[in-house]
Structure formats: structure tokens, C-alpha cells
Design a protein around this motif. Sequence first.
Motif, PDB file in Angstrom:
ATOM      1  N   VAL A 207      -9.800   4.815  -1.839  1.00 53.24           N
ATOM      2  CA  VAL A 207     -10.058   3.459  -1.346  1.00 53.24           C
ATOM      3  C   VAL A 207      -9.636   2.493  -2.447  1.00 53.24           C
ATOM      4  O   VAL A 207     -10.144   2.556  -3.569  1.00 53.24           O
ATOM      5  CB  VAL A 207     -11.534   3.250  -0.986  1.00 53.24           C
ATOM      6  CG1 VAL A 207     -11.788   1.804  -0.557  1.00 53.24           C
ATOM      7  CG2 VAL A 207     -11.965   4.219   0.097  1.00 53.24           C
ATOM      8  N   VAL A 208      -8.696   1.628  -2.134  1.00 54.48           N
ATOM      9  CA  VAL A 208      -8.144   0.696  -3.115  1.00 54.48           C
ATOM     10  C   VAL A 208      -8.497  -0.728  -2.695  1.00 54.48           C
ATOM     11  O   VAL A 208      -8.317  -1.102  -1.539  1.00 54.48           O
ATOM     12  CB  VAL A 208      -6.615   0.841  -3.214  1.00 54.48           C
ATOM     13  CG1 VAL A 208      -6.032  -0.178  -4.198  1.00 54.48           C
ATOM     14  CG2 VAL A 208      -6.236   2.262  -3.632  1.00 54.48           C
ATOM     15  N   VAL A 209      -8.994  -1.505  -3.643  1.00 54.47           N
ATOM     16  CA  VAL A 209      -9.303  -2.917  -3.395  1.00 54.47           C
ATOM     17  C   VAL A 209      -8.518  -3.756  -4.388  1.00 54.47           C
ATOM     18  O   VAL A 209      -8.751  -3.706  -5.596  1.00 54.47           O
ATOM     19  CB  VAL A 209     -10.811  -3.205  -3.520  1.00 54.47           C
ATOM     20  CG1 VAL A 209     -11.087  -4.684  -3.232  1.00 54.47           C
ATOM     21  CG2 VAL A 209     -11.606  -2.319  -2.576  1.00 54.47           C
ATOM     22  N   GLY A 210      -7.551  -4.505  -3.865  1.00 49.22           N
ATOM     23  CA  GLY A 210      -6.724  -5.363  -4.699  1.00 49.22           C
ATOM     24  C   GLY A 210      -6.822  -6.806  -4.268  1.00 49.22           C
ATOM     25  O   GLY A 210      -7.708  -7.195  -3.504  1.00 49.22           O
ATOM     26  N   GLY A 211      -5.889  -7.615  -4.751  1.00 51.25           N
ATOM     27  CA  GLY A 211      -5.909  -9.040  -4.460  1.00 51.25           C
ATOM     28  C   GLY A 211      -6.549  -9.824  -5.588  1.00 51.25           C
ATOM     29  O   GLY A 211      -7.077  -9.265  -6.552  1.00 51.25           O
TER      30      GLY A 211
ATOM     31  N   PHE B 202      -6.785   0.679   2.126  1.00 51.12           N
ATOM     32  CA  PHE B 202      -6.316  -0.312   1.168  1.00 51.12           C
ATOM     33  C   PHE B 202      -6.747  -1.694   1.633  1.00 51.12           C
ATOM     34  O   PHE B 202      -6.479  -2.080   2.773  1.00 51.12           O
ATOM     35  CB  PHE B 202      -4.794  -0.244   1.064  1.00 51.12           C
ATOM     36  CG  PHE B 202      -4.176  -1.160   0.037  1.00 51.12           C
ATOM     37  CD1 PHE B 202      -3.842  -0.690  -1.215  1.00 51.12           C
ATOM     38  CD2 PHE B 202      -3.917  -2.493   0.334  1.00 51.12           C
ATOM     39  CE1 PHE B 202      -3.254  -1.525  -2.163  1.00 51.12           C
ATOM     40  CE2 PHE B 202      -3.340  -3.340  -0.603  1.00 51.12           C
ATOM     41  CZ  PHE B 202      -3.008  -2.845  -1.854  1.00 51.12           C
ATOM     42  N   ALA B 203      -7.421  -2.426   0.775  1.00 53.39           N
ATOM     43  CA  ALA B 203      -7.846  -3.794   1.101  1.00 53.39           C
ATOM     44  C   ALA B 203      -7.260  -4.764   0.092  1.00 53.39           C
ATOM     45  O   ALA B 203      -7.229  -4.485  -1.106  1.00 53.39           O
ATOM     46  CB  ALA B 203      -9.365  -3.900   1.099  1.00 53.39           C
TER      47      ALA B 203
ATOM     48  N   ALA C 256       0.815  -1.219   0.000  1.00 60.72           N
ATOM     49  CA  ALA C 256       0.000   0.000   0.000  1.00 60.72           C
ATOM     50  C   ALA C 256       0.846   1.266   0.000  1.00 60.72           C
ATOM     51  O   ALA C 256       0.345   2.342  -0.334  1.00 60.72           O
ATOM     52  CB  ALA C 256      -0.927   0.007   1.217  1.00 60.72           C
ATOM     53  N   GLY C 257       2.119   1.148   0.361  1.00 62.28           N
ATOM     54  CA  GLY C 257       2.979   2.322   0.429  1.00 62.28           C
ATOM     55  C   GLY C 257       3.035   3.126  -0.860  1.00 62.28           C
ATOM     56  O   GLY C 257       2.870   4.358  -0.835  1.00 62.28           O
TER      57      GLY C 257
END
Length: 314
Positions: A250-254, A136-137, A120-121
Motif C-alpha cells: 500500500v503506497v501513499v504519495g502526493g 496506490f493513493a 503507480a506502474g
Amino acid sequence: MNAAANGAVVIGLDLGGTKTAAALFAADGTVRARHSRPTPAREGAAAVLDALAEAAAEVDPDRLATAVGVAAAGVVDPRTGVVTSATESIRDWAGTALGAGLAERTGLPVACDNDVRATAGPELSALPGCHGSLLFAAVGTGVGGALAVDGRMLHGGSGIAGHLGHLPSPEAAGLACTCGATGHLEVIASGPGITAHYERLTGTSVDRLETVATRAARGDEAAVRAVTTGAAAAGRVLGGLANALGPDRVVVGGGVPRIGALYGDALAAAFAAELMTPLRGLVPVPPLFGHDAAVMGAAALTATLPLHHPGALR
């Protein structure tokens, strides 16, 4: 983002339960060398630390680096350099002196953090100005996350800040979590959580999340329900956190969000339904950075977190 934010040559390491990646970053932040190898996850902590040191040596044979940053699986306290909690995806990883142990093996100062916070940095650094806030997720085999407020990444006691998967979720009521509690988001919103929910709905077993996603795309009612339930649960938790933190992004990754629009649309709708008026218009977005994000973020840790030096274990 300049991974070598301190103007020096640094090594970034990304330690996962399956693979370890390494990169050497020049002073201008460009990647000079890369290496990856399997993580000896079943061989214990000492073998994993040895593998990390060997990966660092592979990308820096001329010993140009002045420090090492490592993004690691598990709950990592960057102040002590210790893995304070971990699953058995890496055997006996909890309690490992990651910072000091790796410094001893490499002869270099080491900064370390949880892998999701490190990833997330770069997202935080990409926000305009110096005081951005980020939620950040990372939704995959588990549900991880990172929280940054007014330009500062939150670490919390024992380095546990950001573990979003262990927030309560009504959709997960009564379901046992890997942490030992019940009713946590991870058991309904992660890839295995969605798959298990489909199995509960149908009484049949499936091999993986992608199978559920394929059946959902074909109109299988139970598959659609499993996917949208997990997505909505994640969206509600993220919406509530947005109200508490007031993020700019708001970031959703994975891996889970990549299964398609059915998941993304359900998450976004549930997220929007939770938002207070000043945040209307805020929408979850995918990460800006690709496969280099973790090693890039790991290298940047050397300029922002405490350094653990060789000799501490003697």
C-alpha cells in the motif's frame, strides 16, 4: 523498472494542470533527454495537445522514438484514448481524443492513461514476481489512486478505476464534492479539504495547507483536529480497500503526506484498525520512485496498453 519495456526508444510525457514534463528513454530505460514547460491549461484542449507534441519534439530532435506514452490529468480511458471526465483545471479537457490527437501531431503511436495509474506502474513492477497486488493513493489537491490485482492494473469502465477520492467517507458527511455528490473522501482528506475543515472549525481563513500544518505542529487544537481527521478518513478508506483487494503493498504519495508525522501517524493508525487478521502487519509506505515516476510510467505504457496511431482522426 525499464521504462522502454518493449526494448525501443520511447518518449514519456506527464501532463499536469500546471506543468508538462517530457523525457526520452533509451532502449535500456535510461533517460537521454528531459524537458518541461508550463501547461497552457486555460487555452483549451488543442493548445494542450500542441504543447505535448512540442515537448516530445524537444526531447527527441533526431526522431529516434518509436512511440509516445502520456500520463494525463483527468479520467482517461486507455482503450479509446479519450479523456472521459475532467475538472476545469485544464479548460475543455473532458471529451478530448488524447491518443489520436497526440498521434496526429507527433506522427507516432501513442499510449495514454490517467497520471496516477501511470505513476503507480513502476511501483507495481517493483513488486516481487509477476502477480503482485498494489493499492496506490495520491493525496494532494485531490485524492487519486490506482488499483492493481495479480499483476494487472485495473482500468474499469471509461477508465475510472482507482478514483479513491470519490468513495464515501463518514467524516465528509454533508460536504459537497467537486464531482457534484456529497460526502466523498476528497473533501475532507485532500489538501484543500483539510484547509477547509480548519476554516470551518475556527471561522477564520488560511492561505494553504502548510499554514494549517505549521499551526498543528505548534499545538493549535483546531489545526491538529483538521489534519488528523483528514488523515484518519484516508486511512479508514484505504484499510477497507485493503480488505477488499488484498494488496501486497500500500503506497501513499502526493503532497499532503509530506506535511509531517502527525498526518502519517493518524493515517497509519486508522488504516491498521480496519484490517482483517490476514493483513495485520501491512502498513502504508511512501513511493519508491521520485520525480521521474510519472514520465517513467508513461513511457512504460507503450508496452502494455493499446496504441493509438496517426490518421485515426482523418
